[in-house]
Write an enzyme that holds these catalytic residues in place. Structure first.
Site, PDB file in Angstrom:
ATOM      1  N   HIS A  85      49.738 114.350  46.466  1.00 28.35           N
ATOM      2  CA  HIS A  85      50.965 113.554  46.362  1.00 28.35           C
ATOM      3  C   HIS A  85      50.617 112.055  46.390  1.00 28.35           C
ATOM      4  CE1 HIS A  85      50.054 114.082  50.599  1.00 28.35           C
ATOM      5  NE2 HIS A  85      50.686 112.931  50.842  1.00 28.35           N
ATOM      6  N   THR A 112      50.310 108.646  41.952  1.00 26.42           N
ATOM      7  CA  THR A 112      49.263 108.301  40.976  1.00 26.42           C
ATOM      8  C   THR A 112      47.888 108.816  41.406  1.00 26.42           C
ATOM      9  OG1 THR A 112      49.054 106.178  42.117  1.00 26.42           O
ATOM     10  CG2 THR A 112      50.365 106.182  40.102  1.00 26.42           C
ATOM     11  N   ARG A 113      47.070 109.143  40.415  1.00 24.69           N
ATOM     12  CA  ARG A 113      45.658 109.445  40.634  1.00 24.69           C
ATOM     13  C   ARG A 113      44.867 108.782  39.505  1.00 24.69           C
ATOM     14  NH1 ARG A 113      47.165 110.748  44.889  1.00 24.69           N
ATOM     15  NH2 ARG A 113      46.752 112.630  46.098  1.00 24.69           N
ATOM     16  N   LYS A 165      49.752  99.834  44.474  1.00 29.19           N
ATOM     17  CA  LYS A 165      49.176 100.867  45.336  1.00 29.19           C
ATOM     18  C   LYS A 165      47.694 100.604  45.555  1.00 29.19           C
ATOM     19  CE  LYS A 165      48.083 105.768  45.507  1.00 29.19           C
ATOM     20  NZ  LYS A 165      48.266 107.082  44.876  1.00 29.19           N
ATOM     21  N   HIS A 190      38.663 104.536  49.981  1.00 28.42           N
ATOM     22  CA  HIS A 190      38.073 105.828  49.619  1.00 28.42           C
ATOM     23  C   HIS A 190      37.118 106.185  50.752  1.00 28.42           C
ATOM     24  CE1 HIS A 190      36.529 109.031  47.171  1.00 28.42           C
ATOM     25  NE2 HIS A 190      35.368 108.467  46.920  1.00 28.42           N
ATOM     26  N   CYS A 208      47.530 111.417  53.401  1.00 29.25           N
ATOM     27  CA  CYS A 208      47.067 112.478  52.505  1.00 29.25           C
ATOM     28  C   CYS A 208      45.733 112.995  53.055  1.00 29.25           C
ATOM     29  CB  CYS A 208      46.885 111.830  51.136  1.00 29.25           C
ATOM     30  SG  CYS A 208      46.702 112.919  49.738  1.00 29.25           S
ATOM     31  N   LYS A 230      41.642 114.489  38.865  1.00 25.64           N
ATOM     32  CA  LYS A 230      41.462 114.299  37.415  1.00 25.64           C
ATOM     33  C   LYS A 230      40.853 115.531  36.764  1.00 25.64           C
ATOM     34  CE  LYS A 230      38.601 110.856  38.555  1.00 25.64           C
ATOM     35  NZ  LYS A 230      38.365 111.258  39.974  1.00 25.64           N
TER      36      LYS A 230
END
Ligand SMILES: Cc1cc2nc3c(=O)[nH]c(=O)nc-3n(C[C@H](O)[C@H](O)[C@H](O)COP(=O)(O)OP(=O)(O)OC[C@H]3O[C@@H](n4cnc5c(N)ncnc54)[C@H](O)[C@@H]3O)c2cc1C
Length: 405
Positions: free
Chosen positions: A72, A75-76, A290, A294, A338, A371
């Protein structure tokens, strides 16, 4: 009230049509394949398997798409010059084709091309890895110095010692729509999809595997476990070294020059801002800019994860924004928590269960798998139907997962 809300969601996916009738039918049926977990990987696998003629049952503990797992946040990133390893490139190229195909079939927008910048020191893993993949696979790319980055993309403010690899095909996938599209098409191809039905356990048997939920028992020849961050709970005896990492996504309102964040002027961007420390960002699609780190998140558990975002976390993210995207340093619009499911070497894991070849395990994708979910769905279907894949999966099979490699 909560039950009513869930029911509404259920109606949205059309999943409850003839629910009780089909439960009775399914309980007495054998499926070719049961897919446990209908997020990014499971929705894609269900679609490809149903398309290849398999009788598929998909089960999820929530109503997908939802905001409790790993898929969720609107965007990715999708990118081709894959800094993690050149072996991912042929797979991501196939993923692009499959996303385009899914867009056509579902007749909805799933991808937006923006181009992408991998930004860091020339000898860092991000820049050197992206260049290596681009060179090895003959991808078109450009190397830009800090001044050129600032001139072409004024929202970004790299320091003088930093360079960037520009790749034109990178862009944005819309994850909730992608999952919805895969599920809708899987259902169209005849898959039975059941939501709000957690799998409690599964057992191998001579006919394949039996899956037990609170509502019934199901039998199939093959089983695919795509339970994301819950994967360990379905493999209690294996003690696989997968860890769940808490990650926060933030949306900041531009403080000045909002037009610089428009997707026509701002690509997706990943920064190695210190050696092996990364953050990334997107253009403003209407909800703010956003950004997220990482990795560097706390190790957690999907059932007890803290979903509150602290003031310290917001401030830590804002420090990076202030330095590298100064115009985005406006009020925080929103944030959401997330989960990454990590392997020690941060490469994916998908392979047969070591003791039960009728069971495939897929999901741990170390925070970079979305992806690929279209192609992973296709690969899982191929592994099941043909026993092999057209891709070199050596990085993703069972391996020494000690992390020392
Ligand atoms: C903040 C963040 C940013 C990311 N950014 C990117 C990016 O830019 N690009 C990229 O490629 N990747 C990115 N990723 C990684 C990518 O999103 C994940 O690899 C991918 O979404 C994982 O998909 P999944 O199917 O394994 O998990 P999920 O989509 O979470 O699906 C797992 C499903 O299993 C269900 N489930 C669990 N247990 C059970 C059970 N017992 N019974 C029934 N159902 C069960 C869950 O309800 C869930 O629906 C990001 C991840 C995060 C968290």
């Amino acid at each position: 009230m909560r039950r009513l809300d869930r029911r509404k969601q259920f109606d949205r996916t059309g999943a409850n049509a003839g629910r009780e009738r089909s439960l009775k039918h399914q309980m007495s049926s054998n499926f070719d394949v049961i897919v446990v977990g209908l997020g990014a990987m499971g929705s894609a696998a269900s679609y490809h398997l149903a398309k290849s003629g398999k009788q598929v049952l998909g089960l999820d503990r929530f109503t997908s798409p939802h905001a409790f797992g790993s898929s969720h946040g609107q965007t990715r990133i999708i990118r081709e010059a894959y800094f993690e390893h050149p072996l991912y490139v042929p797979m991501v190229q196939r993923a692009y084709e499959l996303w385009a195909d899914l867009e056509r079939q579902a007749d909805r927008r799933l991808f937006q091309q923006t181009g992408g910048l991998m930004i860091g020191r020339p000898d860092g893993v991000l820049v050197s890895g992206a260049k290596r993949s681009a060179e090895e696979h003959g991808l078109s790319y450009e190397v830009l110095g800090a001044v050129a980055v600032r001139r072409r993309f004024p929202a970004l403010n790299p320091t003088h010692d930093i360079i960037a690899v520009w790749e034109p095909r990178a862009g944005i996938l819309f994850p909730e729509s992608c999952v919805e599209a895969h599920l809708a098409l899987a259902r169209q191809q005849g898959a039975s999809l059941r939501f709000e039905e957690p799998v409690l356990r599964w057992e191998p048997n001579s006919k394949g595997a039996r899956v037990i939920t609170g509502q019934g028992e199901y039998q199939a020849e093959r089983l695919i476990l795509t339970a994301g961050s819950w994967i360990n709970s379905l493999l209690p005896d294996l003690k696989l070294p997968f860890t769940v990492e808490r990650q926060v996504q933030f949306w900041f309102e531009p403080k000045s020059n909002p037009a610089q964040f428009h997707p026509n002027r701002c690509p997706i961007h990943i920064w190695e801002h210190e050696p092996t420390k990364f953050f990334y960002g997107f253009p403003d699609l209407g909800n703010g800019v956003k950004v997220a780190r990482h990795h560097e998140g706390d190790t957690t558990n999907p059932d007890s994860i803290n979903r509150e975002v602290t003031a310290q976390e917001i401030e830590a993210m804002r420090r990076l924004v202030r330095k590298f995207l100064p115009d985005a340093d406006g009020p925080l619009r929103s944030s959401t928590v997330c989960m990454y499911t990590n392997t020690p070497d941060e490469h994916f894991f998908f392979d047969a269960h070591p003791n039960f070849p009728q069971v495939l395990i897929a999901s741990p994708c170390s925070g970079h798998g979305f992806k690929f979910s279209s192609v992973i769905g296709e690969i899982l279907a191929e592994l099941l139907t043909e026993g092999k894949s057209r891709f070199d999966l050596s990085l993703f099979r069972r391996r020494d997962l000690s992390g020392d490699a």
